[in-house]
Design an enzyme around this catalytic site. Structure first.
Site, PDB file in Angstrom:
ATOM      1  N   LYS A 164       0.821  -1.211   0.000  1.00 57.76           N
ATOM      2  CA  LYS A 164       0.000   0.000   0.000  1.00 57.76           C
ATOM      3  C   LYS A 164       0.857   1.266   0.000  1.00 57.76           C
ATOM      4  O   LYS A 164       0.588   2.201  -0.748  1.00 57.76           O
ATOM      5  CB  LYS A 164      -0.935   0.017   1.217  1.00 57.76           C
ATOM      6  CG  LYS A 164      -1.912  -1.157   1.245  1.00 57.76           C
ATOM      7  CD  LYS A 164      -2.907  -1.043   2.398  1.00 57.76           C
ATOM      8  CE  LYS A 164      -2.289  -1.169   3.773  1.00 57.76           C
ATOM      9  NZ  LYS A 164      -1.846  -2.533   4.133  1.00 57.76           N
ATOM     10  N   ARG A 168      -9.588   0.391   9.406  1.00 53.16           N
ATOM     11  CA  ARG A 168      -9.181  -0.989   9.669  1.00 53.16           C
ATOM     12  C   ARG A 168     -10.240  -1.731  10.475  1.00 53.16           C
ATOM     13  O   ARG A 168     -10.073  -2.926  10.741  1.00 53.16           O
ATOM     14  CB  ARG A 168      -7.873  -1.000  10.458  1.00 53.16           C
ATOM     15  CG  ARG A 168      -6.628  -1.267   9.625  1.00 53.16           C
ATOM     16  CD  ARG A 168      -5.435  -1.238  10.554  1.00 53.16           C
ATOM     17  NE  ARG A 168      -4.287  -1.933  10.051  1.00 53.16           N
ATOM     18  CZ  ARG A 168      -3.279  -1.343   9.398  1.00 53.16           C
ATOM     19  NH1 ARG A 168      -3.308  -0.062   9.131  1.00 53.16           N
ATOM     20  NH2 ARG A 168      -2.249  -2.048   9.017  1.00 53.16           N
ATOM     21  N   ARG A 189      11.459  -6.876   4.548  1.00 59.62           N
ATOM     22  CA  ARG A 189      11.418  -5.448   4.868  1.00 59.62           C
ATOM     23  C   ARG A 189      12.020  -5.207   6.254  1.00 59.62           C
ATOM     24  O   ARG A 189      12.688  -4.209   6.474  1.00 59.62           O
ATOM     25  CB  ARG A 189       9.959  -4.955   4.818  1.00 59.62           C
ATOM     26  CG  ARG A 189       9.809  -3.466   5.021  1.00 59.62           C
ATOM     27  CD  ARG A 189       8.405  -2.992   4.695  1.00 59.62           C
ATOM     28  NE  ARG A 189       7.479  -3.216   5.789  1.00 59.62           N
ATOM     29  CZ  ARG A 189       6.177  -2.929   5.750  1.00 59.62           C
ATOM     30  NH1 ARG A 189       5.644  -2.411   4.650  1.00 59.62           N
ATOM     31  NH2 ARG A 189       5.393  -3.150   6.782  1.00 59.62           N
ATOM     32  N   ARG A 206      11.657  -1.407  11.593  1.00 58.97           N
ATOM     33  CA  ARG A 206      10.357  -1.529  12.263  1.00 58.97           C
ATOM     34  C   ARG A 206      10.330  -2.794  13.109  1.00 58.97           C
ATOM     35  O   ARG A 206      10.450  -3.896  12.585  1.00 58.97           O
ATOM     36  CB  ARG A 206       9.223  -1.583  11.217  1.00 58.97           C
ATOM     37  CG  ARG A 206       8.874  -0.228  10.661  1.00 58.97           C
ATOM     38  CD  ARG A 206       7.785  -0.312   9.625  1.00 58.97           C
ATOM     39  NE  ARG A 206       6.569  -0.997  10.067  1.00 58.97           N
ATOM     40  CZ  ARG A 206       5.441  -0.991   9.370  1.00 58.97           C
ATOM     41  NH1 ARG A 206       5.370  -0.335   8.214  1.00 58.97           N
ATOM     42  NH2 ARG A 206       4.385  -1.635   9.821  1.00 58.97           N
ATOM     43  N   ARG A 214      -0.337  -9.761  12.990  1.00 61.42           N
ATOM     44  CA  ARG A 214      -0.916  -8.664  12.207  1.00 61.42           C
ATOM     45  C   ARG A 214      -1.813  -9.214  11.097  1.00 61.42           C
ATOM     46  O   ARG A 214      -2.881  -8.654  10.823  1.00 61.42           O
ATOM     47  CB  ARG A 214       0.200  -7.808  11.596  1.00 61.42           C
ATOM     48  CG  ARG A 214       0.827  -6.879  12.622  1.00 61.42           C
ATOM     49  CD  ARG A 214       2.227  -6.478  12.232  1.00 61.42           C
ATOM     50  NE  ARG A 214       2.288  -5.692  11.020  1.00 61.42           N
ATOM     51  CZ  ARG A 214       3.406  -5.542  10.296  1.00 61.42           C
ATOM     52  NH1 ARG A 214       4.525  -6.139  10.659  1.00 61.42           N
ATOM     53  NH2 ARG A 214       3.401  -4.795   9.231  1.00 61.42           N
TER      54      ARG A 214
HETATM   55  P1  ADP Z   1       1.179  -2.508   7.732  1.00 61.05           P
HETATM   56  O1  ADP Z   1       2.582  -2.352   7.237  1.00 61.05           O
HETATM   57  O2  ADP Z   1       0.990  -3.715   8.590  1.00 61.05           O
HETATM   58  O3  ADP Z   1       0.141  -2.337   6.688  1.00 61.05           O
HETATM   59  P2  ADP Z   1       0.870   0.127   8.922  1.00 61.05           P
HETATM   60  O4  ADP Z   1       2.215   0.703   8.661  1.00 61.05           O
HETATM   61  O5  ADP Z   1      -0.289   0.640   8.150  1.00 61.05           O
HETATM   62  O6  ADP Z   1       0.929  -1.466   8.834  1.00 61.05           O
HETATM   63  O7  ADP Z   1       0.509   0.240  10.479  1.00 61.05           O
HETATM   64  C1  ADP Z   1       1.358  -0.286  11.456  1.00 61.05           C
HETATM   65  C2  ADP Z   1       0.587  -0.542  12.753  1.00 61.05           C
HETATM   66  O8  ADP Z   1      -0.054   0.679  13.182  1.00 61.05           O
HETATM   67  C3  ADP Z   1      -0.547  -1.564  12.652  1.00 61.05           C
HETATM   68  O9  ADP Z   1      -0.097  -2.883  12.800  1.00 61.05           O
HETATM   69  C4  ADP Z   1      -1.444  -1.107  13.821  1.00 61.05           C
HETATM   70  O10 ADP Z   1      -0.949  -1.537  15.065  1.00 61.05           O
HETATM   71  C5  ADP Z   1      -1.319   0.408  13.790  1.00 61.05           C
HETATM   72  N1  ADP Z   1      -2.399   0.998  12.971  1.00 61.05           N
HETATM   73  C6  ADP Z   1      -2.257   1.570  11.735  1.00 61.05           C
HETATM   74  N2  ADP Z   1      -3.451   1.971  11.268  1.00 61.05           N
HETATM   75  C7  ADP Z   1      -4.377   1.639  12.213  1.00 61.05           C
HETATM   76  C8  ADP Z   1      -5.793   1.759  12.314  1.00 61.05           C
HETATM   77  N3  ADP Z   1      -6.526   2.315  11.336  1.00 61.05           N
HETATM   78  N4  ADP Z   1      -6.412   1.311  13.439  1.00 61.05           N
HETATM   79  C9  ADP Z   1      -5.717   0.765  14.420  1.00 61.05           C
HETATM   80  N5  ADP Z   1      -4.383   0.595  14.393  1.00 61.05           N
HETATM   81  C10 ADP Z   1      -3.706   1.018  13.306  1.00 61.05           C
END
Ligand code: ADP
Length: 190
Positions: free
Chosen positions: A14, A89, A128, A134, A146
């Protein structure tokens, strides 16, 4: 306004696609993950709260995330439209987003989704993790959690937008350019 929800499981790509699409369609990109990581890096109160969830691969509570997202939208009163990346989410977040956009006399135009198999996701995230710094990418248990949270809480949003005829899924495996072309075809069809 064009308001897109860029959707897909963790590691679907994304963030990469959002960077391209925001330039192509002149949209403001809001990544909830990026905003949380910015706050963690700068040791804000929001950052320390979010970190306790993120490090375990859990979602940050809705109320916290929604307030943060709403503030990010308000920072861009002149936007031509938004790419929401990592939000909504949960169904509660989707409902709030609808109200928030309605207040601004606009709505979600489409959910564009990247579809990728789980085992490909785990490999991508572990890779990654070698360079992203991270913590949530470094540990296979956290990665699998996740993905599990995605299926338990987030995946239902596909139906939520399907019911509104707004869901557009594309194959998320291939070159970055090919995937951009697939997403663009969906967006241009709106
Ligand atoms: P990923 O790389 O898993 O798509 P993101 O970088 O978008 O993850 O987000 C990292 C973390 O931030 C998620 O695993 C979650 O803990 C938190 N997070 C991000 N967006 C949301 C959301 N809309 N609601 C709740 N937690 C979120």
């Amino acid at each position: 306004m064009t308001n897109l929800v860029l959707f897909g499981p963790p590691g679907a790509g994304k963030g990469t696609q959002a960077e391209v699409l925001k330039e192509k369609y002149n949209l403001v990109h809001i990544s909830t993950g990026d905003v949380f990581r910015f706050n963690i890096k700068n040791a804000t109160e929001l950052g320390s709260l979010a970190k306790s969830y993120i490090d375990k691969g859990q979602l940050v509570p809705d109320e916290v995330t929604i307030n943060m997202l709403s503030a990010e939208v308000d920072k861009n009163p002149d936007a031509n439209g938004f790419i929401f990346d990592g939000f909504p989410r949960t169904e509660a977040q989707a409902e709030v987003l609808e109200v928030l956009l309605k207040d601004k006399e606009t709505e979600i135009s489409a959910m564009v989704a990247l579809e990728v198999d789980d085992e490909v996701l785990v490999q991508r995230l572990l890779n990654r993790g070698k360079t992203s710094g991270r913590a949530d990418d470094a540990d296979e248990e956290v990665i699998r959690n996740r993905i599990k949270v995605y299926y338990n809480e987030t995946a239902i949003l596909k139906e939520y937008y399907q019911k509104q005829n707004k869901y557009h899924g594309v194959d998320g495996v291939g070159s970055v350019g090919d995937i951009t072309d697939r997403l663009s075809a969906a967006i241009d069809s709106l």
